[in-house]
Structure formats: structure tokens, C-alpha cells
Design a protein around this motif. Structure first.
Motif, PDB file in Angstrom:
ATOM      1  N   LYS A 139       9.085  15.754   1.506  1.00 51.49           N
ATOM      2  CA  LYS A 139      10.147  16.368   0.905  1.00 51.49           C
ATOM      3  C   LYS A 139      11.432  16.442   1.600  1.00 51.49           C
ATOM      4  O   LYS A 139      12.449  15.709   0.673  1.00 51.49           O
ATOM      5  N   THR A 140      11.640  17.047   2.871  1.00 48.59           N
ATOM      6  CA  THR A 140      13.403  16.656   2.960  1.00 48.59           C
ATOM      7  C   THR A 140      13.448  15.901   3.540  1.00 48.59           C
ATOM      8  O   THR A 140      14.568  14.933   3.253  1.00 48.59           O
ATOM      9  N   THR A 141      12.684  14.255   4.000  1.00 48.13           N
ATOM     10  CA  THR A 141      12.144  13.671   4.421  1.00 48.13           C
ATOM     11  C   THR A 141      13.289  12.601   2.755  1.00 48.13           C
ATOM     12  O   THR A 141      13.931  11.518   3.414  1.00 48.13           O
ATOM     13  N   LEU A 142      12.567  12.629   2.366  1.00 46.13           N
ATOM     14  CA  LEU A 142      12.547  12.358   0.736  1.00 46.13           C
ATOM     15  C   LEU A 142      14.356  12.421  -0.220  1.00 46.13           C
ATOM     16  O   LEU A 142      14.858  11.783   0.100  1.00 46.13           O
ATOM     17  N   LEU A 143      14.326  13.196   0.464  1.00 48.23           N
ATOM     18  CA  LEU A 143      15.934  14.341  -0.036  1.00 48.23           C
ATOM     19  C   LEU A 143      17.191  13.215   0.934  1.00 48.23           C
ATOM     20  O   LEU A 143      18.339  12.834   0.350  1.00 48.23           O
ATOM     21  N   VAL A 144      16.781  13.141   2.239  1.00 44.57           N
ATOM     22  CA  VAL A 144      17.779  12.676   2.799  1.00 44.57           C
ATOM     23  C   VAL A 144      18.002  11.378   2.509  1.00 44.57           C
ATOM     24  O   VAL A 144      18.988  10.942   2.556  1.00 44.57           O
ATOM     25  N   ARG A 145      17.378  10.444   2.509  1.00 45.67           N
ATOM     26  CA  ARG A 145      16.778   9.028   1.889  1.00 45.67           C
ATOM     27  C   ARG A 145      17.400   9.143   0.826  1.00 45.67           C
ATOM     28  O   ARG A 145      17.822   8.245   0.425  1.00 45.67           O
ATOM     29  N   THR A 146      17.371  10.059  -0.167  1.00 46.71           N
ATOM     30  CA  THR A 146      18.212  10.331  -1.827  1.00 46.71           C
ATOM     31  C   THR A 146      19.380  10.253  -1.465  1.00 46.71           C
ATOM     32  O   THR A 146      20.261   9.289  -2.013  1.00 46.71           O
ATOM     33  N   ILE A 147      19.729  10.775  -0.811  1.00 50.24           N
ATOM     34  CA  ILE A 147      20.648  11.444  -0.995  1.00 50.24           C
ATOM     35  C   ILE A 147      21.926  10.388  -0.245  1.00 50.24           C
ATOM     36  O   ILE A 147      22.852   9.821  -0.617  1.00 50.24           O
ATOM     37  N   GLU A 148      21.421   9.550   0.703  1.00 46.61           N
ATOM     38  CA  GLU A 148      22.177   8.981   1.512  1.00 46.61           C
ATOM     39  C   GLU A 148      22.000   6.710   0.854  1.00 46.61           C
ATOM     40  O   GLU A 148      23.227   6.454   0.578  1.00 46.61           O
ATOM     41  N   ALA A 149      20.860   6.781  -0.418  1.00 51.90           N
ATOM     42  CA  ALA A 149      21.058   5.740  -1.283  1.00 51.90           C
ATOM     43  C   ALA A 149      22.248   5.684  -2.642  1.00 51.90           C
ATOM     44  O   ALA A 149      22.512   5.052  -2.811  1.00 51.90           O
ATOM     45  N   LEU A 150      22.278   7.276  -2.718  1.00 47.22           N
ATOM     46  CA  LEU A 150      22.689   7.379  -4.749  1.00 47.22           C
ATOM     47  C   LEU A 150      24.305   7.977  -4.342  1.00 47.22           C
ATOM     48  O   LEU A 150      25.165   8.512  -4.824  1.00 47.22           O
ATOM     49  N   LYS A 151      24.299   8.741  -3.033  1.00 48.00           N
ATOM     50  CA  LYS A 151      25.918   9.051  -2.934  1.00 48.00           C
ATOM     51  C   LYS A 151      26.865   8.001  -3.129  1.00 48.00           C
ATOM     52  O   LYS A 151      26.856   7.058  -2.170  1.00 48.00           O
ATOM     53  N   GLY A 152      27.953   8.432  -3.494  1.00 45.38           N
ATOM     54  CA  GLY A 152      28.848   7.233  -3.574  1.00 45.38           C
ATOM     55  C   GLY A 152      29.072   7.682  -5.522  1.00 45.38           C
ATOM     56  O   GLY A 152      30.087   6.512  -6.355  1.00 45.38           O
TER      57      GLY A 152
END
Length: 358
Positions: A154-167
Motif C-alpha cells: 500500500k505505501t509503495t503504491l501511495l508513494v508512486r501515486t503521489i509522485e505521478a499525480l502531484k502538480g
């Protein structure tokens, strides 16, 4: 079950709360750690035992291939005597403690009392969840409750999601664990705002915890709120947090029969993320069978196969989030438009009444 035994009461610590000190290590988004030492008071927990004193006389037996057949037994059945089921034998009947009205068992407590206790606890939680949901709707916040076993990614998934969607989206995160702030620190290393909730002996987040965390995070209108629940496929299923969707994360290292073993969680989830699919060549996991089992429990569940580390399927997951965020924003806009229209109507009525006055 926590609604009957009360495990973890009084042990929850929300990061930043006054009078509460905690120990944590600092964790980077890549998982590397260095420590910060702080003094803290010893937790005051309580122990509890879960004994077993009842047995059921009817059950379904699940074979390795997923097929089931039922067994019925008279009340005077001898449980020390073996019985045959065709191609295999059982020396003892299985024990089932979830067949009563309460769906659970606690030693010394009647089923009726258990039902009442659960109704009281969940009733209070549901009222607070409704408050959270109203707040999210008023601010156009898209709230997602991520649930899974420990170690699903879950946490790795969240990290990748934030990095992709920030902005493109403002993402805030509530992290739930029994102890440590490792996961919240990994999220904060991405630049996102995150708050850790430590539940002590508690096995899930509840609506009150989330409401208090949201007050501290103060996400702006139009945000995406990601709630990473405590790793547990049982108790989080029963607690509404006010989220728009529960998303269950299942890794291919866990076994395809999880939806049948923990049906409540999969029944209450809108989406199943089948994670770590990059490991499929190295593990025994039948994707088609897993999806079939999940849809046997919940015919409407959507399934996305992903690899948070390799990127496979992640664009579909990102699209699902963006669609939910747009929907929440549109609903808020429509609500505001309706309020403005109603206000204009009232102002018109007031003006008409004033014109009639001498």
C-alpha cells in the motif's frame, strides 16, 4: 472482533496531539531509515483472551480448487469420530464461530448482547462517518480508504501515486499503523502532507480518528484524501470512515483465495488492486481464479492489475483516481450552484415582500 472485545480503547495516538509523545524513525520515500530518539510514556494496554466453547453442526467445506460442498450433523454427533467425504477424510469437524446472529464469538457473552454492543459501537461510528462524508462533499474532497493485509504494498503504491499525480492534484494522506511513523515519513518525503495515526492495540481506523486527522491536515477544497488503513482484512471492513470508496489491495504473494477467506472486505470494496503482478512468473498465483473468487463475493467489484514498483497498470489506477476527483469537484460545484439559485430565489421573495409594504 473489536466491536465486542473493545481492543485498543484509549491507546490511539494522533500525531501532533497535545500531551502525547512518540518515538519515530525518519523514513525516505525509497524506504531508507534513520532514527530520531524521543522519550515517551509507556502505553497502558490491557490483555484479553479469546477462548472457544461453542461448536457448529453445519458447515461448508472449501476444496483447493475453490469448489464447495456442505455437511450437516445432528446435535448428538460424535466429534471424536472421523467421517468420510468421498476422496478425502476428516478426523474432526471444523469449528465455526461466525454462524450466529452476531457473526462472531466472545466467551461469556451471548449472541444477543454481542449484537447490541456492535450496534452501539457501529451506530456511533456511522454517525461520525456521515459527518466526515458531509464535510468531504461540501469541499469536493475525494476520499479513498486503502485496505489490505500487511505487506501488500500500500505505501509503495501511495508513494508512486503521489509522485505521478502531484502538480495535477493536491493529495493528502492519513496513515494508520499500530506503532511507528515509518509510512507517514515515507509519504512526507515525496513532499505530500501526511499525518500518522498510531492505534496501539487497535486493529483499524475509525471515523472519529479520521475526522480529527482531517481537522489537523485541513485539506483544501478539491483535494484527494488517501487513507491508508491498518494492515488487516477483518475489522477495517466494518468501519465506515466517510470515504467515497474502499479499495482493497491484494498482492500476488498472498494467495488467490483471500476474497473467499475474508469476504466482508471484498464485498465492501469498490475496487481491487491486484498488486505485484511483476512477480507472477515466480509465484503460484492464478489471476483468473482470484478475480472469479472476488466477483463471487462482490459481482460489481472492479479489478486493476498493477505493479507499483514496475509501473504496470498504474495509469489505469491513476485514471480511476482522477475520475473520482473530477466527480467530487463537479458535485460540489453543482451543490454550490443549487445554493446560489436558492439564495437568489429567497432574495427575490424578500424584495417582492418589501415592495408590498406601505
Amino acid at each position: 472482533m473489536c466491536t465486542t472485545c473493545g481492543c485498543g480503547q484509549g491507546e490511539t495516538r494522533i500525531e501532533g496531539a497535545r500531551g502525547q509523545e512518540h518515538v519515530h524513525d525518519h523514513v525516505h520515500a525509497d524506504g531508507t531509515v534513520h532514527s530520531h530518539s524521543h522519550d515517551h510514556a509507556d502505553p497502558h494496554g490491557h490483555g484479553h483472551d479469546h477462548g472457544h466453547h461453542e461448536h457448529a453442526h453445519a458447515y461448508e467445506h472449501l476444496h483447493a480448487d475453490g469448489t464447495m460442498h456442505s455437511h450437516d450433523h445432528a446435535d448428538d454427533h460424535d466429534h471424536d469420530r472421523g467421517h468420510s467425504h468421498g476422496h478425502h477424510d476428516h478426523r474432526y469437524d471444523d469449528l465455526h464461530y461466525g454462524r450466529g446472529p452476531a457473526g462472531a464469538h466472545a466467551p461469556g457473552m451471548s449472541q444477543a448482547r454481542m449484537v447490541q454492543v456492535e450496534q452501539d459501537i457501529l451506530g456511533k461510528n456511522d454517525a461520525l462517518a456521515a459527518d466526515n462524508r458531509k464535510r468531504f462533499a461540501e469541499h469536493g474532497i475525494f476520499a479513498v480508504n486503502l485496505v489490505s493485509s500487511p505487506g501488500s504494498g500500500k505505501t509503495t503504491l501511495l508513494v508512486r501515486t503521489i509522485e505521478a499525480l502531484k502538480g495535477r492534484h493536491y493529495i493528502v494522506v492519513i496513515e494508520g499503523d499500530q506503532e511507528t511513523s515509518y509510512d507517514a515519513d515515507r509519504i512526507r518525503a515525496t513532499g505530500a502532507k501526511a499525518l500518522q495515526i498510531n492505534t496501539g492495540k487497535g486493529c483499524h481506523l475509525d471515523a472519529d480518528m479520521v475526522g480529527k486527522a482531517v481537522e489537523r491536515l485541513a485539506p483544501p477544497a478539491g483535494s484527494v484524501l488517501m487513507i491508508e488503513n491498518v494492515g488487516n482484512l477483518v475489522c477495517p471492513a466494518g468501519f465506515d470512515l466517510g470515504e467515497a470508496h474502499k479499495v482493497v489491495v491484494l498482492s500476488v504473494t498472498e494467495g488467490e483465495d483471500k476474497p473467499l477467506k475474508y469476504p466482508d472486505m471484498f464485498r465492501r470494496s469498490s475496487l481491487m488492486l491486484l498488486n505485484k503482478v511483476d512477480l507472477l512468473p515466480y509465484v503460484e498465483f492464478d489471476v483468473a481464479k482470484c478475480v472469479e473468487y472476488a466477483r463471487r463475493v462482490n459481482p460489481d467489484i472492479r479489478v486493476i492489475e498493477v505493479s507499483a514498483t514496475k509501473g504496470q497498470g498504474m495509469s489505469e489506477w491513476f485514471g480511476w483516481i482522477e475520475y473520482g476527483a473530477r466527480t467530487a469537484a463537479v458535485a460540489r460545484g453543482e451543490s454550490l450552484d443549487a445554493l446560489k439559485a436558492r439564495l437568489a430565489e429567497l432574495e427575490s421573495q424578500v424584495a417582492a415582500l418589501k415592495s408590498m409594504l406601505p
